[in-house]
Motif scaffolding. Structure first.
Motif, PDB file in Angstrom:
ATOM      1  N   VAL A 264       0.864  -1.237   0.077  1.00 32.67           N
ATOM      2  CA  VAL A 264      -0.177   0.155   0.115  1.00 32.67           C
ATOM      3  C   VAL A 264       0.928   1.298  -0.126  1.00 32.67           C
ATOM      4  CG1 VAL A 264      -1.681   1.330   1.237  1.00 32.67           C
ATOM      5  CG2 VAL A 264      -1.930  -1.081   1.240  1.00 32.67           C
ATOM      6  N   GLN A 265       2.027   1.023   0.781  1.00 35.96           N
ATOM      7  CA  GLN A 265       2.895   2.341   0.863  1.00 35.96           C
ATOM      8  C   GLN A 265       3.312   2.867  -0.530  1.00 35.96           C
ATOM      9  OE1 GLN A 265       6.019   1.512   3.602  1.00 35.96           O
ATOM     10  NE2 GLN A 265       7.322   3.196   2.936  1.00 35.96           N
ATOM     11  N   ARG A 266       3.447   1.592  -1.345  1.00 38.11           N
ATOM     12  CA  ARG A 266       4.102   2.175  -2.768  1.00 38.11           C
ATOM     13  C   ARG A 266       2.911   2.901  -3.615  1.00 38.11           C
ATOM     14  NH1 ARG A 266       6.993  -0.579  -0.798  1.00 38.11           N
ATOM     15  NH2 ARG A 266       9.050  -1.144  -1.258  1.00 38.11           N
ATOM     16  N   TYR A 267       1.737   2.399  -3.893  1.00 33.48           N
ATOM     17  CA  TYR A 267       0.915   3.128  -4.374  1.00 33.48           C
ATOM     18  C   TYR A 267       0.104   4.183  -3.992  1.00 33.48           C
ATOM     19  CZ  TYR A 267      -2.898   0.283  -2.318  1.00 33.48           C
ATOM     20  OH  TYR A 267      -3.732  -0.494  -1.419  1.00 33.48           O
ATOM     21  N   ILE A 268       0.154   4.512  -2.778  1.00 33.21           N
ATOM     22  CA  ILE A 268      -0.268   5.679  -2.354  1.00 33.21           C
ATOM     23  C   ILE A 268       0.691   6.663  -2.402  1.00 33.21           C
ATOM     24  CG2 ILE A 268      -2.303   4.592  -1.023  1.00 33.21           C
ATOM     25  CD1 ILE A 268      -0.527   5.155   1.503  1.00 33.21           C
ATOM     26  N   ALA A 269       1.873   6.569  -2.649  1.00 31.46           N
ATOM     27  CA  ALA A 269       3.026   7.626  -2.950  1.00 31.46           C
ATOM     28  C   ALA A 269       3.112   8.079  -4.086  1.00 31.46           C
ATOM     29  CB  ALA A 269       4.477   6.756  -2.743  1.00 31.46           C
ATOM     30  N   CYS A 270       1.998   7.727  -4.996  1.00 30.08           N
ATOM     31  CA  CYS A 270       1.891   8.187  -6.455  1.00 30.08           C
ATOM     32  C   CYS A 270       1.489   9.649  -6.411  1.00 30.08           C
ATOM     33  CB  CYS A 270       1.195   7.304  -7.237  1.00 30.08           C
ATOM     34  SG  CYS A 270       1.946   5.792  -7.595  1.00 30.08           S
ATOM     35  N   LYS A 271       1.792  10.429  -7.261  1.00 28.45           N
ATOM     36  CA  LYS A 271       1.554  11.897  -7.001  1.00 28.45           C
ATOM     37  C   LYS A 271      -0.143  11.898  -7.542  1.00 28.45           C
ATOM     38  CE  LYS A 271       3.016  12.644 -11.838  1.00 28.45           C
ATOM     39  NZ  LYS A 271       4.219  13.502 -12.660  1.00 28.45           N
ATOM     40  N   ARG A 273      -4.160   9.855  -8.133  1.00 28.63           N
ATOM     41  CA  ARG A 273      -4.864   8.480  -7.998  1.00 28.63           C
ATOM     42  C   ARG A 273      -4.867   7.797  -9.248  1.00 28.63           C
ATOM     43  NH1 ARG A 273     -10.959   7.951  -5.934  1.00 28.63           N
ATOM     44  NH2 ARG A 273     -11.584   8.506  -7.902  1.00 28.63           N
ATOM     45  N   PHE A 274      -4.666   8.589 -10.334  1.00 30.77           N
ATOM     46  CA  PHE A 274      -4.984   8.045 -11.662  1.00 30.77           C
ATOM     47  C   PHE A 274      -3.512   6.990 -11.927  1.00 30.77           C
ATOM     48  CE2 PHE A 274      -3.385   8.006 -15.979  1.00 30.77           C
ATOM     49  CZ  PHE A 274      -3.941   7.284 -16.841  1.00 30.77           C
ATOM     50  N   GLN A 275      -2.298   7.701 -11.426  1.00 34.81           N
ATOM     51  CA  GLN A 275      -1.059   7.087 -11.406  1.00 34.81           C
ATOM     52  C   GLN A 275      -1.002   5.885 -10.355  1.00 34.81           C
ATOM     53  OE1 GLN A 275       1.889   7.888 -13.194  1.00 34.81           O
ATOM     54  NE2 GLN A 275       1.038   9.575 -14.315  1.00 34.81           N
ATOM     55  N   ALA A 276      -1.554   5.988  -9.442  1.00 40.04           N
ATOM     56  CA  ALA A 276      -1.728   5.011  -8.300  1.00 40.04           C
ATOM     57  C   ALA A 276      -2.500   3.711  -9.053  1.00 40.04           C
ATOM     58  CB  ALA A 276      -2.403   5.486  -7.019  1.00 40.04           C
ATOM     59  N   LYS A 277      -3.533   3.992  -9.890  1.00 40.05           N
ATOM     60  CA  LYS A 277      -4.263   2.875 -10.420  1.00 40.05           C
ATOM     61  C   LYS A 277      -3.636   2.249 -11.243  1.00 40.05           C
ATOM     62  CE  LYS A 277      -9.278   3.671  -8.756  1.00 40.05           C
ATOM     63  NZ  LYS A 277     -10.479   3.649  -9.529  1.00 40.05           N
ATOM     64  N   GLU A 573     -10.846  15.355 -10.407  1.00 36.69           N
ATOM     65  CA  GLU A 573     -11.566  15.304  -9.013  1.00 36.69           C
ATOM     66  C   GLU A 573     -10.704  15.488  -8.009  1.00 36.69           C
ATOM     67  OE1 GLU A 573     -13.201  11.304  -8.537  1.00 36.69           O
ATOM     68  OE2 GLU A 573     -13.142  11.311  -6.486  1.00 36.69           O
ATOM     69  N   LYS A 574     -11.374  15.918  -6.816  1.00 31.56           N
ATOM     70  CA  LYS A 574     -10.271  16.530  -5.938  1.00 31.56           C
ATOM     71  C   LYS A 574     -10.154  15.526  -4.907  1.00 31.56           C
ATOM     72  CE  LYS A 574     -10.220  20.206  -2.259  1.00 31.56           C
ATOM     73  NZ  LYS A 574     -10.733  21.152  -1.749  1.00 31.56           N
ATOM     74  N   LEU A 575      -8.824  14.760  -4.975  1.00 33.28           N
ATOM     75  CA  LEU A 575      -8.503  13.257  -4.442  1.00 33.28           C
ATOM     76  C   LEU A 575      -8.161  13.575  -2.984  1.00 33.28           C
ATOM     77  CD1 LEU A 575      -6.496  12.068  -7.546  1.00 33.28           C
ATOM     78  CD2 LEU A 575      -8.723  11.771  -7.140  1.00 33.28           C
ATOM     79  N   ILE A 576      -7.833  14.578  -2.487  1.00 31.51           N
ATOM     80  CA  ILE A 576      -7.347  14.372  -1.036  1.00 31.51           C
ATOM     81  C   ILE A 576      -8.471  15.316  -0.163  1.00 31.51           C
ATOM     82  CG2 ILE A 576      -5.113  13.680  -1.729  1.00 31.51           C
ATOM     83  CD1 ILE A 576      -4.434  16.385  -0.844  1.00 31.51           C
ATOM     84  N   LEU A 577      -8.497  14.975   0.995  1.00 31.04           N
ATOM     85  CA  LEU A 577      -9.195  15.977   1.867  1.00 31.04           C
ATOM     86  C   LEU A 577      -8.477  17.181   1.833  1.00 31.04           C
ATOM     87  CD1 LEU A 577      -9.415  13.794   5.269  1.00 31.04           C
ATOM     88  CD2 LEU A 577     -11.347  14.312   3.483  1.00 31.04           C
ATOM     89  N   ASN A 578      -9.367  18.132   1.985  1.00 30.47           N
ATOM     90  CA  ASN A 578      -8.807  19.822   2.093  1.00 30.47           C
ATOM     91  C   ASN A 578      -7.950  20.108   3.297  1.00 30.47           C
ATOM     92  OD1 ASN A 578      -8.426  22.408   2.017  1.00 30.47           O
ATOM     93  ND2 ASN A 578     -10.486  23.148   1.419  1.00 30.47           N
ATOM     94  N   PRO A 579      -6.697  20.017   3.084  1.00 32.87           N
ATOM     95  CA  PRO A 579      -5.857  20.462   4.514  1.00 32.87           C
ATOM     96  C   PRO A 579      -6.061  21.652   5.093  1.00 32.87           C
ATOM     97  CG  PRO A 579      -4.621  20.606   2.421  1.00 32.87           C
ATOM     98  CD  PRO A 579      -5.974  20.126   1.949  1.00 32.87           C
ATOM     99  N   GLN A 580      -6.782  22.573   4.312  1.00 35.57           N
ATOM    100  CA  GLN A 580      -7.198  24.076   4.987  1.00 35.57           C
ATOM    101  C   GLN A 580      -8.407  23.877   6.025  1.00 35.57           C
ATOM    102  OE1 GLN A 580      -8.034  26.448   1.926  1.00 35.57           O
ATOM    103  NE2 GLN A 580      -5.519  26.407   1.229  1.00 35.57           N
TER     104      GLN A 580
END
Length: 611
Positions: A264-271, A273-277, A573-580
């Protein structure tokens, strides 16, 4: 085959090729330790700054999944049980689909660093701790065996120094993990998967040339019953059938690809979600290629020794030594090629061990240290990461020494992922797919799944299934030169043999129904049982303890939008939670969601602590 000469020996050129592979791997670690200022932050060290692209991650996924156990064990299983193992190709498709479409969307959206952060987000910190401890135990145990098993096989066949190989493997892995961090692990994996493919292809090409072509190998395999691609016997006790590989193999591999930190550590390190898939789907091609190579190597071994089995004739002491025995037999006139194969085997070992060390260091910092010491500076965290990498490297070498005393089977190494990974897979499945499951149900389900799968796993090692369950194919020595044997006699077809010093030998007339049924379950199904028991018990307990009354944020669940987003090619698509949206503590958890994690976990634990 009575005219076989003695196999060759490991020469100077072979040692140079092997040493070259180790040197390049170490050099990659040094490069990433100093390039562009080195690993400047803990996130750089652990996740490569989350800037990886699909192709190197895909190759790394393939390399870290394929250990030396695959390179040595799969051909010997094909030699003994036939080409039915090629059905893994179908299982891999299911595994990648489940991982990419069920687990990846949730993990990537939450931008977690440790997989087990999800368990605190979804349940509570105690379940997160359970998941972390099980992962650490599983990984150290498996990694020790991954280091020891190939070293033993190569030592007994090539004379390759056993403890020299074990220590060098552990030291080189620890060195480049500690120096170069995550990027070094990724790019050494890319290099090592190339070495693995080159080594396997060299065996296939040389075997085809010596045996008179690929058609001759396939013809020998056909007449020896090795081209048994389809067996639809639904009996779960049979070692290999269509159902045990498709169902059991899918559960076992999903517990690695879907939720294991090393992958999991590998594919979630992609820049993105498309690259991860894409990394997962490209990796599927790599898995197919390696599978095809190992299956064909198994058929080549059978073609070469179909009338003079080296195992039965005591030329080797265990089936996992068949590949190195074949290599020294057919490549003795080509200096350097046996060394390339050993580099191939140890490429598998290095990639698996380095992935494990990197993942162990990450979960130790994220799950065991950071939650209790929130004021640690980035510099302190970086030194802690390097220190824990060294510590786990030493522990894995120590576990290899322990494995030498216990005498584990290669099958036992593979079973570890079923015994521990199966219940963990069930736990994550409950969290992502069942919104009504609460922390009480999750904990009791995990405990039940682990106890049941451990019971089966230990029983199967103590009382291994009889040949009528495992159905090994015939092995003969009719064509051997009898004067070459250490013991004279009329060697005939062998049956299934156990070669673990820890196994209790029980006469077939003394076996109980428990041994012949429960303990004889195909080891492929250990993960299946662990997952299903965890899910079933978790659901029942949650319903009995008021799980339906809790309310959950959709971020922690798989939603239909996750699937529909695959068809959205026209807007990002917004892929991560909004850190703000959340306050990030200085020096605390790197993940922008973690301040929300604590707030949410505390509130939810109050909600669901009672029925």
């Amino acid at each position: 085959m009575s005219t076989h000469q003695e196999t060759g020996t490991f020469g100077v050129w072979d040692y140079l090729v092997f040493a070259g592979m180790l040197f390049i791997s170490a050099a990659i670690g040094v490069y990433y330790a100093f390039s562009r200022g080195g690993q400047q932050t803990p996130k750089d060290f652990m996740m490569g700054g989350r800037k990886m692209t699909a192709m190197p991650v895909a190759l790394s996924l393939t390399a870290s999944f394929i250990s030396a156990i695959t390179v040595l064990g799969s051909p010997s299983e094909v030699y003994r049980f036939g080409s039915i193992l090629s059905l893994w190709a179908i299982s891999y498709v299911l595994v990648v689909l489940i991982t990419a479409e069920v687990f990846l969307p949730v993990f990537y959206r939450l931008e977690i660093t440790s997989t087990y952060e999800y368990l605190e987000l979804r349940f509570n910190k105690h379940i997160r701790l359970c998941g972390t401890i099980l992962f650490i135990f599983q990984t150290i145990l498996y990694t020790g065996i991954v280091i020891y098993a190939p070293a033993l096989a190569l030592n007994q066949v090539t004379g390759f120094n056993l403890w020299g190989a074990i220590i060098v493997t552990g030291v080189v892995c620890t060195f480049y993990c500690t120096m170069g961090g995550f990027k070094a692990v990724i790019w050494t994996d890319v290099f090592q998967v190339g070495i693995m493919v080159a080594g396997l292809l060299s065996v296939i090409i040389q075997a085809a040339e010596i045996q008179g072509g690929i058609n001759k190998i396939l013809n020998d395999s056909y007449h020896g019953g090795r081209l048994n691609f389809w067996d639809f016997n639904p009996n779960p006790l049979q070692r290999y059938s269509f159902w045990t590989i498709i169902i059991g193999g899918t559960f076992a591999s999903t517990s690695i690809y879907g939720i294991n930190q090393s992958q999991v550590q590998r594919y979630i390190a992609c820049k993105s979600r498309f690259q991860a898939k894409m990394s997962l789907y490209i990796n599927l091609i790599g898995q197919w290629l390696i599978l095809a190579c190992t299956v064909f190597c198994g058929l080549a071994i059978y073609s070469r020794y179909h009338d003079c089995d080296p195992w039965t004739s005591k030329k080797i002491s265990a089936p996992d030594q068949l590949m190195p025995y074949l290599v020294l037999d057919i490549m003795r006139d080509y200096p350097g090629l046996p060394g390339l194969f050993v580099a191939c085997v140890y490429g598998g070992t290095l990639s698996t061990v380095s992935s494990s060390i990197n993942a162990l260091a990450l979960v130790t910092i994220e799950d065991l240290i950071k939650p209790h010491f929130r004021s640690l500076s980035e510099k302190t965290l970086s030194w802690l990461l390097k220190g824990t990498s060294v510590l786990f490297g030493v522990l894995c070498i120590g576990m290899a020494a322990l494995a030498s005393l216990i005498g584990f089977l290669l099958q036992a190494a593979i079973s570890i992922f079923g015994i521990i990974g199966g219940p963990l897979l069930g736990l994550f499945a409950l969290g992502i797919l069942a919104p009504f499951v609460n922390s009480v149900g999750a904990f009791i389900g995990l405990t039940a799944g682990f106890v049941i799968s451990l019971w089966i796993g230990i029983g199967a090692q103590l009382y291994p299934p009889l040949p009528e369950r495992t159905l090994p194919l015939s092995l003969t020595t009719d064509g051997c030169n009898m004067t070459d044997f250490h013991h004279q006699g009329n060697w005939t077809t062998t049956t299934e043999t156990t070669f673990s010093t820890s196994t209790l030998q029980v006469n077939s007339t003394e076996r109980t129904p428990l041994m012949d049924n429960w303990y004889s379950l195909s080891y492929m199904h250990f993960s299946t049982i662990g997952t299903l028991v965890t899910v079933f018990v978790g659901i029942i307990i949650s319903l009995l303890t008021g799980g339906r009354k809790q309310s959950l944020d959709d971020r922690f669940l798989l939603t239909k939008e996750d699937f529909l987003s695959n068809f959205d090619f026209f807007k990002r698509e917004k892929l991560i939670l909004n850190p703000q949206s959340y306050t990030k503590e200085d020096g605390g958890i790197d993940n922008p969601t973690f301040s929300y994690t604590e707030m949410y976990s505390t509130a939810e634990s109050r909600k669901i602590s009672g029925p």
